[in-house]
Design an enzyme around this catalytic site. Structure first.
Site, mmCIF file in Angstrom:
data_model
loop_
_atom_site.group_PDB
_atom_site.id
_atom_site.type_symbol
_atom_site.label_atom_id
_atom_site.label_comp_id
_atom_site.label_asym_id
_atom_site.label_seq_id
_atom_site.Cartn_x
_atom_site.Cartn_y
_atom_site.Cartn_z
ATOM 1 N N GLU A 56 31.664 8.758 23.568
ATOM 2 C CA GLU A 56 30.876 9.941 23.934
ATOM 3 C C GLU A 56 29.443 9.589 24.303
ATOM 4 O O GLU A 56 28.788 10.303 25.061
ATOM 5 C CB GLU A 56 30.890 10.976 22.814
ATOM 6 C CG GLU A 56 32.247 11.640 22.582
ATOM 7 C CD GLU A 56 33.163 10.841 21.667
ATOM 8 O OE1 GLU A 56 32.825 9.678 21.326
ATOM 9 O OE2 GLU A 56 34.231 11.373 21.294
ATOM 10 N N PHE A 118 37.768 18.480 7.710
ATOM 11 C CA PHE A 118 38.002 17.272 8.490
ATOM 12 C C PHE A 118 37.212 17.332 9.801
ATOM 13 O O PHE A 118 37.273 18.316 10.530
ATOM 14 C CB PHE A 118 39.506 17.136 8.791
ATOM 15 C CG PHE A 118 39.827 15.942 9.652
ATOM 16 C CD1 PHE A 118 39.606 14.648 9.175
ATOM 17 C CD2 PHE A 118 40.330 16.095 10.932
ATOM 18 C CE1 PHE A 118 39.883 13.547 9.971
ATOM 19 C CE2 PHE A 118 40.617 15.003 11.736
ATOM 20 C CZ PHE A 118 40.381 13.720 11.245
ATOM 21 N N GLN A 119 36.473 16.296 10.043
ATOM 22 C CA GLN A 119 35.632 16.162 11.250
ATOM 23 C C GLN A 119 34.598 17.273 11.392
ATOM 24 O O GLN A 119 34.261 17.689 12.498
ATOM 25 C CB GLN A 119 36.503 16.040 12.511
ATOM 26 C CG GLN A 119 37.284 14.731 12.517
ATOM 27 C CD GLN A 119 37.894 14.380 13.851
ATOM 28 O OE1 GLN A 119 38.243 15.256 14.631
ATOM 29 N NE2 GLN A 119 38.051 13.091 14.104
ATOM 30 N N LYS A 168 36.388 26.132 16.961
ATOM 31 C CA LYS A 168 37.700 26.109 17.624
ATOM 32 C C LYS A 168 38.317 27.504 17.719
ATOM 33 O O LYS A 168 38.889 27.871 18.751
ATOM 34 C CB LYS A 168 38.619 25.169 16.835
ATOM 35 C CG LYS A 168 39.960 24.941 17.478
ATOM 36 C CD LYS A 168 40.745 23.864 16.749
ATOM 37 C CE LYS A 168 42.046 23.555 17.483
ATOM 38 N NZ LYS A 168 42.789 22.458 16.848
ATOM 39 N N MET A 483 14.315 -9.650 24.883
ATOM 40 C CA MET A 483 13.001 -9.091 24.600
ATOM 41 C C MET A 483 12.625 -9.309 23.130
ATOM 42 O O MET A 483 11.464 -9.583 22.809
ATOM 43 C CB MET A 483 12.972 -7.595 24.951
ATOM 44 C CG MET A 483 11.613 -6.958 24.813
ATOM 45 S SD MET A 483 10.374 -7.792 25.834
ATOM 46 C CE MET A 483 10.395 -6.778 27.298
HETATM 47 C C1 TPP Z 1 20.193 0.738 20.734
HETATM 48 C C2 TPP Z 1 19.071 -0.227 20.615
HETATM 49 N N1 TPP Z 1 19.084 -1.148 19.621
HETATM 50 C C3 TPP Z 1 18.077 -2.052 19.521
HETATM 51 C C4 TPP Z 1 17.035 -2.030 20.384
HETATM 52 C C5 TPP Z 1 15.887 -3.040 20.275
HETATM 53 N N2 TPP Z 1 15.859 -3.900 21.451
HETATM 54 C C6 TPP Z 1 15.010 -3.710 22.484
HETATM 55 S S1 TPP Z 1 15.210 -4.788 23.714
HETATM 56 C C7 TPP Z 1 16.415 -5.594 22.872
HETATM 57 C C8 TPP Z 1 17.088 -6.809 23.463
HETATM 58 C C9 TPP Z 1 17.835 -6.513 24.697
HETATM 59 O O1 TPP Z 1 18.608 -7.638 25.012
HETATM 60 P P1 TPP Z 1 19.373 -7.741 26.377
HETATM 61 O O2 TPP Z 1 20.158 -6.520 26.643
HETATM 62 O O3 TPP Z 1 20.156 -9.002 26.383
HETATM 63 O O4 TPP Z 1 18.207 -7.755 27.452
HETATM 64 P P2 TPP Z 1 17.058 -8.830 27.736
HETATM 65 O O5 TPP Z 1 15.878 -8.435 26.927
HETATM 66 O O6 TPP Z 1 17.585 -10.169 27.342
HETATM 67 O O7 TPP Z 1 16.809 -8.701 29.187
HETATM 68 C C10 TPP Z 1 16.653 -4.993 21.637
HETATM 69 C C11 TPP Z 1 17.626 -5.474 20.642
HETATM 70 C C12 TPP Z 1 17.042 -1.030 21.377
HETATM 71 N N3 TPP Z 1 16.058 -0.882 22.263
HETATM 72 N N4 TPP Z 1 18.085 -0.160 21.482
#
Ligand code: TPP
Length: 584
Positions: A56, A118-119, A168, A483
């Site tokens: 979803e 449930f749910q 529902k 990042m």
């Molecule tokens: C749902 C979620 N979990 C954690 C983060 C923290 N976060 C920001 S950037 C990142 C790394 C992203 O890695 P990738 O998709 O491989 O992209 P890159 O930075 O290597 O280009 C994380 C874990 C986030 N923004 N969103």
């Protein structure tokens, strides 16, 4: 629109109401509490296409991608409990990025509400802080009115997500259906026109400023501001324009006055210009911390004109001397007129300032060294150049690839750049691209994703396959949560805690093939063009695995909470890996 009354179930009434709103596409996944709606979907005649997702969260982001690419309201449908809670992330994402979506969830039957059935989940309660409005329907007769109000609230004023939770038993109950022609919501009347006196005061301030900066935000996109009106304002006094991450494309990147992205990974020209300006003309922008850095040190000498549809934005982070509350679509042309009619011919006051800022822009472009291992920036530049003659809608995940895409893509029209700016949701890219392509089948849709992000929603490739939704998904594969790795390298003593993906990641080409899609790979500079043209020509949904340098970082960088005076950048001349501080 049905004007005469007809007897039908609540479920059919939902479908008729969606039709009356002009909805043609919805994204969703069924379950027990929403079964009557899905049953009606199959058993009654209607004109709405439903796209079955695999999670979803995908439905919610598809609705967002659809909404942002088209300017229409996106619709997502889920069952109660886990179906509904899986929508929480896209709802929060849509809230922070002001994206109009309507989420319809099934709820357990009325007599079971509050029994831990449930749910059962109190999705209205759970989403309360991140919706613009929500309803738990308690009378079947209310369904048409609630749907009418939901669409009105989602799209008007500051757009945002709304939720309709329908038990529902009410989907099965009957009503005399007629769709209301108008909404009547006491207390909800967004003020649209902007105070004419304030517009004149703003125009005079713009003409008197010596160092003005036009600070355009995502609200300008949401409000469907005509780029020509933004250009009129900027050109009349020849002032530099920055577009935030959310605003990219609403003022053309290739316009000579555009100095692009501000903030944490913004250009030096944009950050220095903002910080030295004497007048910031904020247009649907919200002084986000990723733009301002340390708020106290941000643009210390600037007065602020703040135009926004949402009065709550005014003075939220930064005091505005000249606030204008109204729809930017109406306010910006009035401002352009007011500025133009007050000019008296002489050279613009800010001419010297513009020369300085354009000097910065020329001397300090985004830059990287195009060496092997393959650089992610190069892949993005080639994507940009090889699609220059197409109408491309770009989506992204969140991370380094997102910032490089923002830095290196050139986008000249609004609604061509869809990224999760406010919530920063990894996994946004794949489903947002699918939603965008459903809404704009005529456009080329390219998702620039990270390997971490891609793995969060890649199951939606099955949705893409099922309906032949031919977006291209480029995995900028650096083997890391890049990042986060960058922050660990720069600010946590190179302790790479839980950020290495490489050895456990799938083979993305084989993965694509296992979904029945085409897969392409590039690992060297020489292989990039063939992968991109192969993807552009393959005529179906596909994946490019771009294996890039693991260690490349996004620069410049203003560390979180710092001011732009503490901007970091690479200094190649001395040492390939060193970064140095560069002051304003
Ligand atoms: C749902 C979620 N979990 C954690 C983060 C923290 N976060 C920001 S950037 C990142 C790394 C992203 O890695 P990738 O998709 O491989 O992209 P890159 O930075 O290597 O280009 C994380 C874990 C986030 N923004 N969103």
């Amino acid at each position: 629109m049905d004007s005469e009354k007809r007897r039908m179930t609540g479920a059919e009434a939902v479908i008729r109401s969606l039709e009356a709103e002009g909805v043609t596409d919805v994204f969703g996944l069924p379950g027990g509490a929403i079964l009557p709606l899905y049953d009606a979907w199959a058993s009654c005649e209607h004109t709405i296409r439903h796209y079955l997702v695999r999670h979803e969260q995908g439905a919610g982001h598809m609705a967002q991608g659809y909404a942002r690419a088209t300017g229409k309201v996106g619709v997502a449908i889920a069952t109660s409990g886990p179906g509904a809670t899986n929508l929480v992330t896209p709802i929060a994402d849509a809230y922070l990025d002001s994206t109009p979506i309507v989420c319809i969830t099934g709820q357990v039957p009325t007599h079971l509400i509050g029994t831990d059935a449930f749910q059962e989940a109190d999705i209205q309660g759970i989403t309360m802080p991140v919706v613009k409005h929500s309803w738990l329907v308690d009378r079947v007769e209310d369904i048409p009115r609630v749907v009418k109000e939901a669409f009105h609230i989602a799209r008007s004023g500051r757009p945002g997500p709304v939720l309709i939770d329908i038990p529902k038993d009410l989907q099965l109950a009957e009503l005399e259906f007629s769709y209301p022609k108008q909404v009547d919501i006491p207390g909800y009347k967004p003020s649209r026109h902007g105070h004419p006196k304030q517009v004149i005061t703003a125009a005079e301030a713009i003409l008197a400023a010596e160092r003005p900066v036009f600070y355009v935000g995502g609200g300008a996109v949401s409000a469907n501001v005509d780029p020509a009106d933004l250009i009129r304002v900027a050109e009349s006094v020849q002032m530099p324009v920055i577009t935030t991450l959310m605003a990219k494309g609403v003022f053309p990147d290739s316009h000579p006055l555009c100095i692009g992205l501000p903030g944490m990974h913004g250009s030096k020209a944009a950050n220095w210009a903002m910080n030295r300006s004497d007048l910031l003309i904020a247009c649907g922008s919200r002084f986000d911390d990723r733009v301002t850095g340390k708020l106290d040190a941000f643009a210390p000498g600037a007065r602020v004109i703040h135009m926004d549809i949402d009065p709550a934005e005014i003075d939220k982070n930064r005091a505005a001397q000249i606030p204008i509350v109204g729809s930017l679509e109406l306010v910006v042309p009035k401002l352009a007129e007011a500025v133009q009619s007050r000019m008296n011919g002489g050279p613009p006051k800010a001419a010297e300032w513009l020369r300085t800022v354009q000097g910065w822009k020329q001397e300090h472009p985004f830059r990287y060294r195009n060496t092997e291992p393959l650089k992610p920036e190069y892949v993005i530049e080639r994507l940009r150049d090889l699609t220059a003659d197409r109408d491309v809608i770009w989506t992204t995940g969140v991370g380094q690839h997102q910032m490089w895409a923002a830095q290196y893509l050139r986008i000249d029209r609004p609604r061509r750049w869809l990224t999760s700016g406010g919530l920063g949701t990894m996994g946004f890219g794949v489903p947002a691209a699918i939603g965008a392509k459903v809404g704009r089948p005529d456009a080329t849709v390219i998702n620039i994703d990270g390997d971490g992000c891609f793995q969060m929603t890649m199951q939606e490739l099955a949705t893409a396959k099922m309906y032949g939704i031919d977006a291209i998904h480029v995995v900028v594969n650096n083997g890391w949560l890049g990042m986060v790795r960058q922050w660990q390298e720069l600010f946590h003593g190179e302790r790479y805690s839980e950020t290495l993906l490489e050895s456990s990641s799938p083979d993305y080409v084989k993965l694509a093939e296992s979904f029945g899609l085409a897969g392409f790979r590039c690992e060297t500079v020489a292989e990039v063009d063939a992968a991109i043209t192969g993807a552009l020509e393959c005529g179906g949904p596909c994946v490019i695995d771009a294996q890039v340098d693991h260690e490349e970082k996004v620069y410049p960088m203003v560390p979180a909470g710092a001011s732009s005076a503490e901007m970091l950048d690479v200094e190649w001349a001395e040492d390939d890996n060193a970064w140095v501080e560069e002051g304003v």
